[in-house]
Design a protein around this motif. Structure first.
Motif, PDB file in Angstrom:
ATOM      1  N   THR A  56       0.639  -1.239  -0.084  1.00  0.00           N
ATOM      2  CA  THR A  56      -0.289  -0.234   0.073  1.00  0.00           C
ATOM      3  C   THR A  56       0.386   1.585   0.142  1.00  0.00           C
ATOM      4  OG1 THR A  56      -0.611  -0.670   2.615  1.00  0.00           O
ATOM      5  CG2 THR A  56      -2.371  -1.170   1.611  1.00  0.00           C
ATOM      6  N   TRP A  57       1.982   0.964   0.263  1.00  0.00           N
ATOM      7  CA  TRP A  57       2.503   1.906   0.866  1.00  0.00           C
ATOM      8  C   TRP A  57       3.154   2.545  -0.936  1.00  0.00           C
ATOM      9  CZ3 TRP A  57       7.791   4.721  -0.782  1.00  0.00           C
ATOM     10  CH2 TRP A  57       7.840   5.679   0.386  1.00  0.00           C
ATOM     11  N   LEU A  58       3.903   2.053  -1.330  1.00  0.00           N
ATOM     12  CA  LEU A  58       4.064   1.192  -2.599  1.00  0.00           C
ATOM     13  C   LEU A  58       2.786   1.942  -3.693  1.00  0.00           C
ATOM     14  CD1 LEU A  58       6.491  -1.258  -3.401  1.00  0.00           C
ATOM     15  CD2 LEU A  58       7.015   0.830  -3.169  1.00  0.00           C
ATOM     16  N   ALA A  59       2.201   1.619  -3.818  1.00  0.00           N
ATOM     17  CA  ALA A  59       0.488   2.101  -3.969  1.00  0.00           C
ATOM     18  C   ALA A  59       0.110   3.193  -4.544  1.00  0.00           C
ATOM     19  CB  ALA A  59       0.009   1.075  -3.834  1.00  0.00           C
ATOM     20  N   TYR A  60       0.354   3.962  -3.183  1.00  0.00           N
ATOM     21  CA  TYR A  60       0.201   5.070  -2.537  1.00  0.00           C
ATOM     22  C   TYR A  60       1.440   5.755  -2.645  1.00  0.00           C
ATOM     23  CZ  TYR A  60      -1.104   9.501   0.208  1.00  0.00           C
ATOM     24  OH  TYR A  60      -1.301  10.308   0.913  1.00  0.00           O
ATOM     25  N   THR A  61       2.712   6.487  -2.652  1.00  0.00           N
ATOM     26  CA  THR A  61       3.685   6.967  -2.826  1.00  0.00           C
ATOM     27  C   THR A  61       3.791   7.101  -4.629  1.00  0.00           C
ATOM     28  OG1 THR A  61       4.940   6.325  -1.036  1.00  0.00           O
ATOM     29  CG2 THR A  61       6.105   8.117  -2.439  1.00  0.00           C
ATOM     30  N   TYR A  62       3.770   6.027  -5.632  1.00  0.00           N
ATOM     31  CA  TYR A  62       3.941   5.835  -6.655  1.00  0.00           C
ATOM     32  C   TYR A  62       3.398   5.340  -8.116  1.00  0.00           C
ATOM     33  CZ  TYR A  62       8.805   5.732  -5.072  1.00  0.00           C
ATOM     34  OH  TYR A  62       9.378   5.426  -4.768  1.00  0.00           O
ATOM     35  N   VAL A  80      -6.514  -3.651  -2.505  1.00  0.00           N
ATOM     36  CA  VAL A  80      -4.952  -4.218  -1.922  1.00  0.00           C
ATOM     37  C   VAL A  80      -4.771  -5.120  -1.065  1.00  0.00           C
ATOM     38  CG1 VAL A  80      -2.695  -3.970  -1.996  1.00  0.00           C
ATOM     39  CG2 VAL A  80      -3.885  -2.178  -3.180  1.00  0.00           C
ATOM     40  N   ILE A  81      -5.311  -4.950   0.699  1.00  0.00           N
ATOM     41  CA  ILE A  81      -5.367  -5.982   1.008  1.00  0.00           C
ATOM     42  C   ILE A  81      -6.487  -7.458   0.912  1.00  0.00           C
ATOM     43  CG2 ILE A  81      -5.992  -6.301   3.468  1.00  0.00           C
ATOM     44  CD1 ILE A  81      -5.370  -3.359   3.826  1.00  0.00           C
ATOM     45  N   ALA A  82      -7.608  -7.366   0.411  1.00  0.00           N
ATOM     46  CA  ALA A  82      -8.481  -8.025  -0.035  1.00  0.00           C
ATOM     47  C   ALA A  82      -7.234  -9.337  -0.932  1.00  0.00           C
ATOM     48  CB  ALA A  82      -9.595  -8.119  -1.090  1.00  0.00           C
ATOM     49  N   GLY A  83      -7.286  -8.526  -2.295  1.00  0.00           N
ATOM     50  CA  GLY A  83      -6.249  -8.996  -2.961  1.00  0.00           C
ATOM     51  C   GLY A  83      -4.881  -9.543  -2.332  1.00  0.00           C
ATOM     52  N   LEU A  84      -4.551  -8.980  -1.938  1.00  0.00           N
ATOM     53  CA  LEU A  84      -3.178  -9.506  -0.977  1.00  0.00           C
ATOM     54  C   LEU A  84      -3.363 -11.097  -0.370  1.00  0.00           C
ATOM     55  CD1 LEU A  84       0.325  -8.613  -1.660  1.00  0.00           C
ATOM     56  CD2 LEU A  84      -0.558  -6.991   0.607  1.00  0.00           C
ATOM     57  N   ALA A 115      -6.911  -3.544  11.619  1.00  0.00           N
ATOM     58  CA  ALA A 115      -5.640  -3.408  12.650  1.00  0.00           C
ATOM     59  C   ALA A 115      -5.193  -2.833  11.202  1.00  0.00           C
ATOM     60  CB  ALA A 115      -5.061  -4.004  13.142  1.00  0.00           C
ATOM     61  N   VAL A 116      -4.990  -4.113   9.891  1.00  0.00           N
ATOM     62  CA  VAL A 116      -4.307  -4.555   8.798  1.00  0.00           C
ATOM     63  C   VAL A 116      -4.349  -3.166   7.757  1.00  0.00           C
ATOM     64  CG1 VAL A 116      -3.818  -5.706   6.456  1.00  0.00           C
ATOM     65  CG2 VAL A 116      -3.945  -6.826   8.513  1.00  0.00           C
TER      66      VAL A 116
ATOM     67  N   GLN B  72     -18.869 -15.255  -7.006  1.00  0.00           N
ATOM     68  CA  GLN B  72     -17.588 -15.611  -6.873  1.00  0.00           C
ATOM     69  C   GLN B  72     -16.671 -13.781  -6.616  1.00  0.00           C
ATOM     70  OE1 GLN B  72     -19.192 -16.812  -9.275  1.00  0.00           O
ATOM     71  NE2 GLN B  72     -17.634 -18.498 -10.408  1.00  0.00           N
ATOM     72  N   VAL B  73     -17.359 -12.987  -7.025  1.00  0.00           N
ATOM     73  CA  VAL B  73     -16.313 -12.373  -6.701  1.00  0.00           C
ATOM     74  C   VAL B  73     -17.610 -10.721  -5.980  1.00  0.00           C
ATOM     75  CG1 VAL B  73     -15.241 -11.584  -9.306  1.00  0.00           C
ATOM     76  CG2 VAL B  73     -17.566 -10.685  -9.108  1.00  0.00           C
ATOM     77  N   ARG B  74     -18.883 -11.628  -5.222  1.00  0.00           N
ATOM     78  CA  ARG B  74     -19.530 -10.612  -4.038  1.00  0.00           C
ATOM     79  C   ARG B  74     -18.933  -9.887  -3.799  1.00  0.00           C
ATOM     80  NH1 ARG B  74     -19.977 -15.276  -1.951  1.00  0.00           N
ATOM     81  NH2 ARG B  74     -19.826 -15.181   0.190  1.00  0.00           N
ATOM     82  N   ILE B  75     -17.628 -11.172  -2.719  1.00  0.00           N
ATOM     83  CA  ILE B  75     -17.246  -9.936  -1.424  1.00  0.00           C
ATOM     84  C   ILE B  75     -15.684  -8.412  -1.950  1.00  0.00           C
ATOM     85  CG2 ILE B  75     -15.064 -10.125   0.587  1.00  0.00           C
ATOM     86  CD1 ILE B  75     -17.678 -11.404   1.152  1.00  0.00           C
ATOM     87  N   PRO B  76     -15.010  -9.234  -3.166  1.00  0.00           N
ATOM     88  CA  PRO B  76     -13.924  -7.808  -3.395  1.00  0.00           C
ATOM     89  C   PRO B  76     -15.490  -7.082  -4.620  1.00  0.00           C
ATOM     90  CG  PRO B  76     -13.475  -9.295  -3.905  1.00  0.00           C
ATOM     91  CD  PRO B  76     -14.669 -10.252  -3.837  1.00  0.00           C
TER      92      PRO B  76
END
Lengths: 193, 211, 280
Positions: A56-62, A80-84, A115-116, B72-76
């Motif tokens: 997230t820091w990289l995404a924010y800054t760049y 980003v967090i959910a994807g990560l 917290a994340v 499948q993508v409902r949460i995002p």
């Protein structure tokens, strides 16, 4: 260097994420019943939080700042967090099934662990550098883990104690957390950034 | 006759959110803001209402889109919708209520990960029609606000000795000379106060035989 | 395949829709927020300059300054924002307000790590008020506080240096010109303040400065190295104290110039001829 050490000390003890700042209370109450799950959750959180702060820091800054899209900060960070989390889950399942067995069930829970997101937002808000931000992420996660593991230890013993009927369950856990937080007040003002 | 029974369902949705499914005291969800911002009544109310607005809007939109969002993508998708409303609320607070914005700080963006909202999207709005989701949002939102009201009133009166501080209606409840129990405005006091309130609701609900 | 396409499209559609909504709301609230922040800032400026009507931001040496104007557009003062110096316990960040005659209106410590109970006296009104109304020349008469000598002399030095920088840059500050040719031969000692107090010895021969030696200093070594040889050379080369202090270490450089000025002023006052005694 001095600043990095202060960050570590502050966010583990002085500004403990759970006991002083109230981030990540849900998992703190939810998975602190058994030591085993608490340790598993802790490891998952340290892992994801460090990674999340970095990305997230990289995404924010760049990305967000150069494009003038700071108002998309919340949406971007949470995506980003959910994807990560999803990525870590998939990779872990492929690479290390044993570790996945241990951490797997906690990973989906982390997306809604505030917290994340808080670490990601605060790292940007405090204008940390990349290294400081990552260290901040690790320290916050360690603080979270410490609180969670202490709590699990207490609750395992609390099982055997005779608790008034009305206070059984979450109520007594909260009061215990309060006393724990009282103890951590001793660190207050010891260090500031 | 049919409208009559519809009305009843809606009213039930609201009252269920405030009492039986009260998000704080019964479901024990959304604990982070509950504990963090309840030092002063005005902050607790501000947080409760902000969350309620986000909840109502996201419930309605998610319910309206429920047929178009693949499983499948409902949460995002839910998260993006919720985050959008949170950002809107954040911008509005920053523009029109800067003091409240400063007091609530990072807990405004953290409304995104308030489990109440995603929980309602999953459990209710994703399955039920728009109008019922709207009333469910109102009910749960009010329930959350009421809980924050009770907790923050308690903490402010005991912990600071004031009521509605920082507003035009500020009162020193026990007079100026009262030495407040400052621990209740500290984090430790938040845990203990909420724990005791939970115990109290357990007793009351048992007496009234609601479950 | 079709399924994946559908999933991606849905998510993309939701995201784009969200971005559009946010862009619209942002373009509506942004000017309101900016206006409010401006009003809040004006409110804080008003504490120092009640007549403020407008201000203009200027940058000097990496610091930001606001030139404050009244209704009729007259410059009534300067505010230095987020200025920094190193105190006893670490960096101190402060705001400094100086009026148009280079007298201190006030300062505000934004953050510091001075010792509680001793060095943190710099944040207290009783110490702050020692500065109020003092002009650049009078700042040397501000007393340090025993028990907090380092903390207090650091802030006095910092404010003096900063006020001088402000006066020179923004306030058409005029200083006495020293006629070096009138200075008798000899070596003179002069004192002044860079980041910390310092002293120099100036050797004058036949109405020319031939040598400048710093005999006492406690500057940050890297800054000192940047400033000392350069500034001494510049003064000797131009035989003037009105040298460019832009060296990357303005405080140290200004400090050296002030020391030399002090030495020459004293030499002229004493009528010259008197050699300063070496400590050795």
């Amino acid at each position: 260097m001095e600043k990095l050490i202060s960050i570590i000390f502050i966010y583990i003890f002085v500004e403990n994420f759970v006991l002083q700042r109230f981030f990540g209370i849900c998992p703190f109450l939810g998975v602190s019943r058994k030591m085993e799950t608490a340790v598993g959750m802790s490891m998952a959180v340290v892992f994801v939080m460090t990674l999340a702060t970095l990305v997230t820091w990289l995404a924010y800054t760049y990305v967000l700042v150069p494009l003038g899209l700071i108002y998309l900060q919340i949406v971007t960070f949470i995506l980003v967090i959910a994807g990560l989390v999803q990525l870590v889950e998939t990779v872990l399942r492929k690479i290390s099934p044993t570790l996945y067995q241990g951490l797997g069930i906690f990973l989906p829970l982390i997306t809604t662990n505030c917290a994340v997101l808080a670490v990601a937002l605060l790292a940007v808000q405090n204008e940390f550098t990349l290294v400081e931000a990552v260290v901040f992420g690790i320290a916050a996660a360690l603080g979270f883990s410490m609180a969670l593991i202490i709590m699990a230890g207490i609750r395992e013993r609390l099982e055997l104690a005779k608790v008034p009927k009305a206070l059984q369950g979450t109520a007594i856990t909260l009061i215990t957390a309060g006393i724990l937080s009282l103890a951590f007040m001793g660190f207050k003002g010891m260090l500031t950034l | 006759m049919k409208t009559m029974s519809n009305m009843n369902i809606y009213l039930q949705d609201i009252s269920r959110g405030i009492v039986r499914d009260n998000p704080t005291f019964r479901l024990v969800l959304g604990m982070c803001p509950t504990l963090a911002v309840t030092v002063y009544l005005i902050n607790g109310l501000g947080m409760g209402l902000s969350t309620a607005v986000v909840l109502i809007c996201s419930n309605v939109v998610i319910s309206a889109l429920r047929r178009y969002i693949p499983d499948q993508v409902r949460i995002p998708c839910y998260i993006v919708i919720i985050a959008t409303f949170v950002t809107v609320v954040e911008m509005l607070l920053k523009a029109f209520q800067p003091k409240l914005y400063a007091a609530l700080g990072v807990f405004i963006p953290l409304i995104v990960v308030n489990c109440i909202i995603l929980g309602r999207a999953e459990a209710f709005a994703g399955k039920k029609p728009v109008l019922r989701s709207l009333f469910d949002g109102i009910g749960i939102g009010l329930g959350f606000t009421v809980s924050l009201f009770i907790l923050s009133a308690l903490r402010e009166v005991i912990g600071s000795g004031t009521f509605l501080a920082d507003t035009a209606y500020a009162v020193h409840v026990f007079g100026e000379s009262f030495e407040p129990m400052a621990v209740f405005s500290q984090p430790a006091g938040a845990f203990i106060a909420l724990g005791l309130l939970l115990g109290l609701t357990n007793v009351i609900f048992k007496k009234l035989k609601i479950d | 395949m079709r399924n994946i396409l559908r999933l991606t499209l849905t998510l993309a559609a939701v995201s784009i829709f969200s971005a559009v909504i946010l862009a619209v709301v942002n373009s509506w609230t942004e000017p309101i927020i900016a206006e409010r922040q401006l009003q809040d800032y004006l409110e804080s400026v008003r504490l120092y300059f009640p007549d403020v009507a407008d201000f203009e931001e200027k940058e000097l040496e990496g610091n930001l300054f606001d030139l404050v104007y009244d209704d009729s557009g007259n410059l009534i003062g300067v505010i230095g924002k987020n200025l920094e110096y190193s105190g006893y316990g670490g960096p101190v960040v402060y705001t400094l307000a100086v009026d148009q005659s280079a007298a201190i209106v006030g300062y505000n410590i934004v953050s510091h790590s001075e010792t509680p109970g001793l060095g943190d006296i710099i944040t207290k009104p009783e110490f702050h008020d020692r500065f109020v109304g003092k002009t650049l020349e009078e700042l040397d008469t501000v007393d340090t506080v025993s028990g907090a000598t380092v903390s207090t002399s650091a802030i006095i030095g910092a404010i003096r240096g900063m006020t001088e920088a402000i006066a020179k840059a923004f306030l058409d500050y005029e200083e006495e010109v020293i006629d070096i040719t009138q200075v008798p031969d000899g070596t003179y000692r002069g004192e002044g303040t860079g980041l910390k107090p310092m002293a120099v010895e100036v050797t004058v021969e036949a109405g020319r400065i031939v040598k400048i030696e710093v005999v006492e200093q406690d500057e940050t070594p890297t800054y000192f190295v940047l400033s000392y040889p350069l500034i001494a050379d510049r003064i000797i080369e131009t035989q003037s104290l009105d040298v460019d202090t832009a060296t990357g270490a303005t405080f140290s450089a200004t400090g050296i110039v002030n020391c030399v000025k002090d030495a020459l002023t004293k030499a002229l006052e004493q009528g010259g001829g008197e050699e300063s005694e070496d400590d050795e």
